[in-house]
Design an enzyme around this catalytic site. Structure first.
Site, mmCIF file in Angstrom:
data_model
loop_
_atom_site.group_PDB
_atom_site.id
_atom_site.type_symbol
_atom_site.label_atom_id
_atom_site.label_comp_id
_atom_site.label_asym_id
_atom_site.label_seq_id
_atom_site.Cartn_x
_atom_site.Cartn_y
_atom_site.Cartn_z
ATOM 1 N N ASP A 168 0.604 -1.282 0.078
ATOM 2 C CA ASP A 168 0.073 -0.151 -0.315
ATOM 3 C C ASP A 168 1.009 0.812 -0.046
ATOM 4 O OD1 ASP A 168 -1.392 -2.285 1.791
ATOM 5 O OD2 ASP A 168 -3.114 -1.240 1.028
ATOM 6 N N ASP A 197 -1.916 -2.283 -3.813
ATOM 7 C CA ASP A 197 -2.421 -1.214 -4.069
ATOM 8 C C ASP A 197 -0.559 -0.630 -4.656
ATOM 9 O OD1 ASP A 197 -4.691 -1.505 -3.742
ATOM 10 O OD2 ASP A 197 -4.401 -0.659 -1.372
ATOM 11 N N TYR A 200 -2.598 4.470 -6.164
ATOM 12 C CA TYR A 200 -2.940 5.477 -5.969
ATOM 13 C C TYR A 200 -4.543 6.321 -6.750
ATOM 14 C CZ TYR A 200 -3.158 2.953 -1.059
ATOM 15 O OH TYR A 200 -3.322 1.519 -0.752
ATOM 16 N N ASN A 234 -6.795 -3.428 -4.266
ATOM 17 C CA ASN A 234 -7.630 -2.757 -4.795
ATOM 18 C C ASN A 234 -7.778 -1.627 -6.005
ATOM 19 O OD1 ASN A 234 -7.135 -2.335 -2.051
ATOM 20 N ND2 ASN A 234 -9.063 -1.065 -2.557
ATOM 21 N N HIS A 319 -3.885 -9.620 -0.764
ATOM 22 C CA HIS A 319 -3.561 -7.883 -0.812
ATOM 23 C C HIS A 319 -5.105 -7.625 0.376
ATOM 24 C CE1 HIS A 319 -3.855 -3.897 -0.571
ATOM 25 N NE2 HIS A 319 -5.103 -3.437 -0.723
ATOM 26 N N HIS A 329 -11.451 -2.394 7.144
ATOM 27 C CA HIS A 329 -11.956 -3.325 5.764
ATOM 28 C C HIS A 329 -12.139 -4.550 6.916
ATOM 29 C CE1 HIS A 329 -10.368 -1.011 3.225
ATOM 30 N NE2 HIS A 329 -9.598 -0.705 3.560
ATOM 31 N N VAL A 357 -5.035 -3.409 4.605
ATOM 32 C CA VAL A 357 -5.156 -2.291 6.241
ATOM 33 C C VAL A 357 -3.969 -1.116 6.323
ATOM 34 C CG1 VAL A 357 -6.224 -2.359 8.121
ATOM 35 C CG2 VAL A 357 -7.347 -3.676 7.392
ATOM 36 N N HIS A 358 -3.826 0.293 6.438
ATOM 37 C CA HIS A 358 -2.709 0.833 6.837
ATOM 38 C C HIS A 358 -1.989 1.074 7.768
ATOM 39 C CE1 HIS A 358 -4.905 2.533 2.908
ATOM 40 N NE2 HIS A 358 -4.420 1.555 2.518
HETATM 41 FE FE LIG Z 1 -6.308 -1.799 0.019
#
Ligand SMILES: [Fe+2]
Ligand SMILES: *[C@@H]1O[C@H](CO)[C@@H](O)[C@H](O)[C@H]1NC(C)=O
Ligand SMILES: *[C@@H]1O[C@H](CO)[C@@H](O)[C@H](O)[C@H]1NC(C)=O
Ligand SMILES: *[C@@H]1O[C@H](CO)[C@@H](O)[C@H](O)[C@H]1NC(C)=O
Ligand SMILES: *[C@@H]1O[C@H](CO)[C@@H](O)[C@H](O)[C@H]1NC(C)=O
Ligand SMILES: *[C@@H]1O[C@H](CO)[C@@H](O)[C@H](O)[C@H]1NC(C)=O
Length: 468
Positions: A168, A197, A200, A234, A319, A329, A357-358
């Site tokens: 991410d 990811d 972005y 995603n 992911h 999520h 998940v960040h």
């Molecule tokens: Fe994602």
């Protein structure tokens, strides 16, 4: 006297430690007390140093490499030329061999809404020697650019190898900090396992694909020199029917090629590679995975092929995490977990890395496979045949940190913290690997979380007591 007075506090500390320890276990593992002010992550402006276009007419830019076959003797070199197609040839030569070899690739372009891509080149160079430094050159005449990479050692059971873990990432100032920390980490990752990811770009109006280009230039400083193993997230879907874009994964599949055919996969979203002593299976959270689907059938055949005498370490990338105790999520990975978790336990997967998940989280070795529709048994239990699940979606993209956690911390969750960072999985030999997580707010060498991994096939001993 002296020995007595030092004995008492030590004794108290041990008892207190035991009490605290059992209390901690009942409520899950550790939620880091390290809490920082959460600031919004901001994307670096397009005129930033990291996005600079290399000088010269039609100079190759966004150069990136990934493994090009199943065993690590091939490399896919990709790059983009902006003004005209130019050449799709890669010149390459081993460090001690002066004669240059030549491989011919292909180029392609794509359109997305009102954006037209530059000329995207992909060239696979094959039959490389193992454990060898190669130089390679792309471009023509005075806009040639030269890079290098080192091939992995031959696939085998006792081959040390160091993987970096990034997810991410995006292109914010925090993303730049994560990449710098990875580069400066004294443990020196040799290849990156990227859990999805990438750019972005889809967060911009009309998914402004200029941000795919800027991302390619940003990460070039690492990925032109060592392979990044790609997983689709995603933010790679880019499905935007409102602007007439109905083909999922269009920019991603044009820009990032992976060697999926070498593992008899029929799509670039799920595939496998062997690298040194690791067997790496990449899965797609955003492709069909139910029974009878292509991904399901592939994985069903794939897992029995893994020969732990040849590649002791079985690593899975995806992911969307299956075990995630953040309020972001939450449960998104659940349906895929239900489909595939029994296989992961049966085939003794060592570790599963996910992003999405960040934040950061590491699980105990747990499984949750006893449930059927009538028995109601649906609590994760400790299971020494199960993988450790690690969420490493903390690369630093513009969406910011996930800070809201479910309370209390579930028992399966060993450590969680909302900080940006990256991790290192350092395989020492057939039985031992050293894992560490590094947060961006610390110095380059600091390990915020770490654990010795014992191989599930060769040394399936409970290693949780060695966790920090
Ligand atoms: Fe994602
Ligand atoms: C694409 O469209 C957007 C808004 O409709 C506009 O701002 C942008 O300049 C256009 N880009 C190109 C390359 O035409
Ligand atoms: C990104 O990080 C690199 C390496 O630390 C630094 O040289 C560069 O100035 C940074 N760029 C931005 C826009 O922060
Ligand atoms: C598994 O790998 C080992 C070591 O490379 C090899 O000797 C053995 O034949 C392989 N087994 C199978 C079933 O391929
Ligand atoms: C955290 O998430 C829960 C569940 O979604 C929500 O009810 C709560 O309001 C959130 N807390 C904060 C501080 O955002
Ligand atoms: C494997 O590596 C671990 C950690 O470095 C070491 O303790 C162990 O002795 C090694 N095993 C063998 C067989 O060399």
């Amino acid at each position: 006297m002296k020995s007595f007075s030092s004995f008492v506090p030590a004794f108290v500390a041990i008892v207190l430690g035991l009490v605290l320890n059992s209390a901690v276990f009942a409520n899950g593992g550790k939620t880091s007390v390290y809490v920082r002010q959460v600031q919004k992550a901001v994307d670096m402006p397009l005129d930033s140093d990291v996005f600079r276009v290399p000088p010269g007419y039609n100079a190759p830019q966004q150069v990136h490499i990934t493994q090009g076959d199943h065993d690590g003797k091939a490399v896919i070199v990709s790059w983009l030329t902006e003004d005209e197609p130019g050449s799709s040839v890669v010149l390459y030569w081993g460090e001690n061999i002066k004669q240059k070899k030549k491989a011919e690739g292909k180029f392609d372009t794509y359109k997305f809404y009102n954006y037209t891509s530059g000329y995207i080149h992909h060239c696979t160079i094959r039959n490389l020697e193992y454990s060898t430094k190669y130089y390679y050159e792309v471009g023509l005449d005075h806009t040639r650019r030269k890079f290098w990479f080192t091939t992995p050692p031959a696939v085998g059971p006792n081959v040390p190898y160091t993987f970096g873990l990034i997810g991410d990432l995006g292109q914010s100032f925090d993303s730049n900090s994560t990449l710098t920390h990875y580069e400066q980490n004294p443990q020196k990752g040799q290849a990156v396992l990227f859990v999805g990811d990438l750019s972005y770009a889809d967060n911009y109006p009309n998914h402004d694909n200029v941000r795919w280009d800027s991302w390619g230039r940003f990460v070039e400083r690492s990925v032109a020199y060592q392979p990044w193993i790609w997983t689709a997230g995603n933010h790679e879907i880019d499905f935007a029917p409102e602007i007439g874009e109905n083909e999922p994964f269009k920019p991603y599949t044009h820009r990032y090629h992976v060697p999926y055919r070498a593992s008899t996969s029929t799509a670039p979203f799920w595939y496998s590679i062997k690298r040194a002593s690791a067997y790496i299976i990449v899965l797609s959270s955003y492709s069909a995975y139910g029974k009878y689907t292509p991904q399901y059938k592939w994985l069903e055949k794939e897992l029995p092929k893994v020969n732990r005498s040849e590649t002791p370490w079985l690593i899975v990338l995806m992911h969307s995490p299956w075990y995630n105790s953040y309020n972001y999520h939450y449960m998104e990975g659940e349906s895929m977990r239900v489909m595939y978790e029994p296989w992961f336990v049966q085939y003794k997967v060592d570790v599963v890395f996910a992003g999405h998940v960040h934040a950061y989280e590491r699980s105990e070795r747990v499984s949750n496979i006893a449930y059927n529709v009538v028995n109601g048994i649906c609590t994760p239990v400790k299971d020494q045949s199960a993988p450790v699940y690690i969420t490493i979606g903390d690369g630093g993209n513009l969406e910011g940190l996930a800070t809201n956690m479910t309370e209390p911390q579930p028992a399966y969750s060993a450590y969680r913290e909302a900080s940006f960072g990256h991790a290192i999985f350092d395989i020492k030999n057939q039985t031992h690997a050293y894992y560490s997580w590094h947060r961006n707010h610390d110095g380059y060498a600091v390990e915020a979380d770490s654990m010795w991994f014992f191989n599930r096939f060769w040394h399936p001993v409970d290693e949780s007591s060695t966790s920090q």
